[in-house]
Write a protein that holds these residues in place. Structure first.
Motif, PDB file in Angstrom:
ATOM      1  N   SER A  92      68.560  38.782  34.682  1.00 16.17           N
ATOM      2  CA  SER A  92      69.679  38.199  33.949  1.00 16.17           C
ATOM      3  C   SER A  92      69.157  37.129  33.000  1.00 16.17           C
ATOM      4  O   SER A  92      68.136  36.487  33.263  1.00 16.17           O
ATOM      5  N   SER A  93      69.898  36.941  31.895  1.00 13.76           N
ATOM      6  CA  SER A  93      69.523  35.937  30.910  1.00 13.76           C
ATOM      7  C   SER A  93      70.754  35.121  30.536  1.00 13.76           C
ATOM      8  O   SER A  93      71.893  35.565  30.726  1.00 13.76           O
ATOM      9  N   ARG A  94      70.514  33.947  29.978  1.00 12.51           N
ATOM     10  CA  ARG A  94      71.608  33.094  29.522  1.00 12.51           C
ATOM     11  C   ARG A  94      71.212  32.429  28.219  1.00 12.51           C
ATOM     12  O   ARG A  94      70.105  31.897  28.096  1.00 12.51           O
ATOM     13  N   PHE A  95      72.109  32.495  27.235  1.00  9.72           N
ATOM     14  CA  PHE A  95      71.877  31.801  25.978  1.00  9.72           C
ATOM     15  C   PHE A  95      72.030  30.298  26.213  1.00  9.72           C
ATOM     16  O   PHE A  95      72.994  29.842  26.822  1.00  9.72           O
ATOM     17  N   VAL A  96      71.051  29.517  25.710  1.00  8.90           N
ATOM     18  CA  VAL A  96      71.074  28.075  25.921  1.00  8.90           C
ATOM     19  C   VAL A  96      71.529  27.344  24.667  1.00  8.90           C
ATOM     20  O   VAL A  96      72.476  26.560  24.697  1.00  8.90           O
ATOM     21  N   ALA A  97      70.853  27.608  23.537  1.00 10.53           N
ATOM     22  CA  ALA A  97      71.209  26.843  22.336  1.00 10.53           C
ATOM     23  C   ALA A  97      70.563  27.438  21.092  1.00 10.53           C
ATOM     24  O   ALA A  97      69.557  28.160  21.159  1.00 10.53           O
ATOM     25  N   ASP A  98      71.167  27.137  19.940  1.00  8.89           N
ATOM     26  CA  ASP A  98      70.514  27.322  18.647  1.00  8.89           C
ATOM     27  C   ASP A  98      69.676  26.069  18.406  1.00  8.89           C
ATOM     28  O   ASP A  98      70.221  25.004  18.097  1.00  8.89           O
ATOM     29  N   VAL A  99      68.385  26.178  18.557  1.00 14.02           N
ATOM     30  CA  VAL A  99      67.510  25.009  18.407  1.00 14.02           C
ATOM     31  C   VAL A  99      67.420  24.592  16.945  1.00 14.02           C
ATOM     32  O   VAL A  99      67.402  23.406  16.614  1.00 14.02           O
ATOM     33  N   THR A 100      67.367  25.574  16.047  1.00 16.87           N
ATOM     34  CA  THR A 100      67.352  25.295  14.606  1.00 16.87           C
ATOM     35  C   THR A 100      68.390  26.173  13.917  1.00 16.87           C
ATOM     36  O   THR A 100      68.845  27.180  14.466  1.00 16.87           O
ATOM     37  N   LEU A 153      66.532  30.573  25.304  1.00 18.22           N
ATOM     38  CA  LEU A 153      67.124  31.427  26.318  1.00 18.22           C
ATOM     39  C   LEU A 153      66.610  31.017  27.687  1.00 18.22           C
ATOM     40  O   LEU A 153      65.489  30.506  27.809  1.00 18.22           O
ATOM     41  N   ALA A 154      67.408  31.255  28.716  1.00 19.23           N
ATOM     42  CA  ALA A 154      67.015  30.916  30.086  1.00 19.23           C
ATOM     43  C   ALA A 154      66.955  32.184  30.929  1.00 19.23           C
ATOM     44  O   ALA A 154      67.814  33.064  30.812  1.00 19.23           O
ATOM     45  N   ASN A 155      65.932  32.283  31.764  1.00 22.08           N
ATOM     46  CA  ASN A 155      65.823  33.361  32.747  1.00 22.08           C
ATOM     47  C   ASN A 155      66.585  32.912  33.993  1.00 22.08           C
ATOM     48  O   ASN A 155      66.099  32.087  34.763  1.00 22.08           O
ATOM     49  N   VAL A 156      67.804  33.417  34.178  1.00 24.58           N
ATOM     50  CA  VAL A 156      68.638  33.010  35.312  1.00 24.58           C
ATOM     51  C   VAL A 156      68.717  34.104  36.372  1.00 24.58           C
ATOM     52  O   VAL A 156      69.579  34.066  37.248  1.00 24.58           O
ATOM     53  N   GLY A 157      67.822  35.074  36.305  1.00 23.65           N
ATOM     54  CA  GLY A 157      67.779  36.133  37.300  1.00 23.65           C
ATOM     55  C   GLY A 157      66.680  35.908  38.319  1.00 23.65           C
ATOM     56  O   GLY A 157      66.222  34.782  38.547  1.00 23.65           O
ATOM     57  N   ARG A 158      66.210  37.021  38.886  1.00 20.52           N
ATOM     58  CA  ARG A 158      65.158  36.960  39.913  1.00 20.52           C
ATOM     59  C   ARG A 158      63.919  37.752  39.499  1.00 20.52           C
ATOM     60  O   ARG A 158      63.082  38.093  40.335  1.00 20.52           O
ATOM     61  N   VAL A 159      63.807  38.050  38.196  1.00 21.16           N
ATOM     62  CA  VAL A 159      62.725  38.902  37.692  1.00 21.16           C
ATOM     63  C   VAL A 159      61.904  38.130  36.669  1.00 21.16           C
ATOM     64  O   VAL A 159      62.463  37.492  35.772  1.00 21.16           O
ATOM     65  N   ASP A 160      60.586  38.178  36.800  1.00 14.39           N
ATOM     66  CA  ASP A 160      59.707  37.569  35.797  1.00 14.39           C
ATOM     67  C   ASP A 160      59.802  38.337  34.482  1.00 14.39           C
ATOM     68  O   ASP A 160      59.875  39.571  34.478  1.00 14.39           O
ATOM     69  N   TRP A 161      59.772  37.608  33.388  1.00 16.17           N
ATOM     70  CA  TRP A 161      59.790  38.245  32.063  1.00 16.17           C
ATOM     71  C   TRP A 161      58.356  38.362  31.559  1.00 16.17           C
ATOM     72  O   TRP A 161      57.675  37.360  31.369  1.00 16.17           O
ATOM     73  N   HIS A 162      57.902  39.595  31.315  1.00 15.21           N
ATOM     74  CA  HIS A 162      56.578  39.856  30.745  1.00 15.21           C
ATOM     75  C   HIS A 162      56.721  40.940  29.677  1.00 15.21           C
ATOM     76  O   HIS A 162      57.484  41.889  29.842  1.00 15.21           O
ATOM     77  N   HIS A 163      55.979  40.797  28.585  1.00 18.25           N
ATOM     78  CA  HIS A 163      55.927  41.818  27.534  1.00 18.25           C
ATOM     79  C   HIS A 163      57.338  42.169  27.028  1.00 18.25           C
ATOM     80  O   HIS A 163      57.694  43.342  26.915  1.00 18.25           O
ATOM     81  N   ARG A 164      58.099  41.148  26.716  1.00 17.63           N
ATOM     82  CA  ARG A 164      59.446  41.358  26.197  1.00 17.63           C
ATOM     83  C   ARG A 164      59.534  40.902  24.740  1.00 17.63           C
ATOM     84  O   ARG A 164      58.732  40.098  24.285  1.00 17.63           O
ATOM     85  N   TYR A 165      60.554  41.426  24.059  1.00 15.43           N
ATOM     86  CA  TYR A 165      60.726  41.127  22.638  1.00 15.43           C
ATOM     87  C   TYR A 165      62.205  40.949  22.317  1.00 15.43           C
ATOM     88  O   TYR A 165      63.076  41.440  23.041  1.00 15.43           O
ATOM     89  N   LEU A 166      62.461  40.241  21.228  1.00 14.22           N
ATOM     90  CA  LEU A 166      63.771  40.291  20.596  1.00 14.22           C
ATOM     91  C   LEU A 166      63.662  41.265  19.435  1.00 14.22           C
ATOM     92  O   LEU A 166      62.820  41.079  18.546  1.00 14.22           O
TER      93      LEU A 166
END
Length: 307
Positions: free
Chosen positions: A194-202, A221-234
């Motif tokens: 799971s993910s959560r939007f935190v803020a528009d930094v700029t 963005l915040a990782n609010v789940g139970r899974v490590d994020w590796h090799h991810r993209y927007l």
């Protein structure tokens, strides 16, 4: 009699389609009246003709069509799923003296990205409510039977479990605890993610930029789940943007992020050569382009380009 019943049902379906189409047209208007071709480009999964038919009320749209319409307008999918389901129920959203019943979103603190919003509907007139109760008494009985059956099954299940010490005290299993990825209308690619939007930094939405200028857009963005994020993209949802739009890479990397941590994601943007509004959305994907959160709203930036 059968012909009359069929005609009545067809007429009711037509009214439901038109009422729902009116809501879709209102949504599109609130999103700035994008063209149906533009909306189809944002979706990438449905044609502009199908979107046009949904807004015209030609027939009641499928959820797949409604979902892509809502995504293209940057609206809340969970809320619109509820509207779509309610619009098909007999007796829902019937015209009253003040017009059609419209859903009212309960005022609350801003919701997290992809979180459900509570939608409350105005109470129908007493006469309408009593008519519904008289017409569908069997629904109440069926609901009681269903609740009793579920309670019996759960009771048997709980009695059959014991605590770690063998005392017979029931303990909750990990699967019985709701997580962000198991809530309604969530279809995370990986269970527990799971993910959560935190803020528009700029560059907050609506920022004015000059034509042909370059700037860095940064989200948190915040990782609010139970899974490590590796090799991810927007990944940009419209990789084939025309020359008049903002120019960006088709995707940008997301740094490794363990659960409970936040990550900053940066993309270099070149403003178009003509004044106007520039809007670009992004979804989190893996190395092959599969979306991790298909039904979640994308992150995006929107700038006003000036001469």
């Amino acid at each position: 009699m059968k012909d009359q019943r069929a005609a009545a049902e067809s007429s009711q379906d037509g009214r439901a389609a038109e009422r729902f189409a009116e809501q879709l047209r209102t949504l599109r208007s609130a999103a700035g009246d994008p063209s149906f071709r533009k909306m189809a480009g944002r979706s990438g999964r449905i044609s502009h003709t199908t979107l046009h038919e949904a807004a015209a009320g030609t027939r009641f749209p499928s959820w797949e069509t409604t979902r892509e319409f809502v995504r293209a307008c940057e609206a809340d999918e969970a809320q619109w799923r509820r509207r779509w389901e309610d619009a098909q129920r007999p007796g829902m959203a019937q015209p009253s003296g003040d017009g059609d019943l419209e859903p009212v979103v309960a005022a609350s603190a801003p919701t997290e990205q992809g979180a459900l919003q509570v939608v409350e509907y105005p109470r129908a007139a007493d006469g309408v409510a009593s008519t519904r109760r008289r017409r569908l008494p069997w629904l109440n009985a069926a609901a009681v039977v269903l609740v009793v059956a579920v309670a019996a099954v759960l009771g048997l299940s709980v009695r059959g479990r014991s605590g770690p010490d063998g005392s017979g005290t029931p303990t909750a299993s990990p699967s019985s605890v709701a997580s962000p990825s198991t809530t309604a209308f969530s279809d995370s690619l990986i269970p527990g993610d799971s993910s959560r939007f935190v803020a528009d930094v700029t560059i907050p939405d609506g920022t004015q930029v000059k034509v042909n200028t370059q700037f860095d857009k940064v989200w948190a963005l915040a990782n609010v789940g139970r899974v490590d994020w590796h090799h991810r993209y927007l990944a940009r949802t419209e990789p084939t943007a025309d020359g008049d739009g903002c120019q960006t890479p088709n995707r940008v990397p997301i740094g490794d992020t363990p659960p409970g941590e936040q990550v900053m994601i940066r993309v270099r943007v070149t403003a178009p050569s003509r004044p106007g509004r520039c809007w670009v959305s992004w979804k989190m994907v893996d190395e092959t382009g599969r979306e991790y959160f298909p039904t979640r709203r994308p992150v995006y930036f929107m700038v006003t380009v000036t001469a």
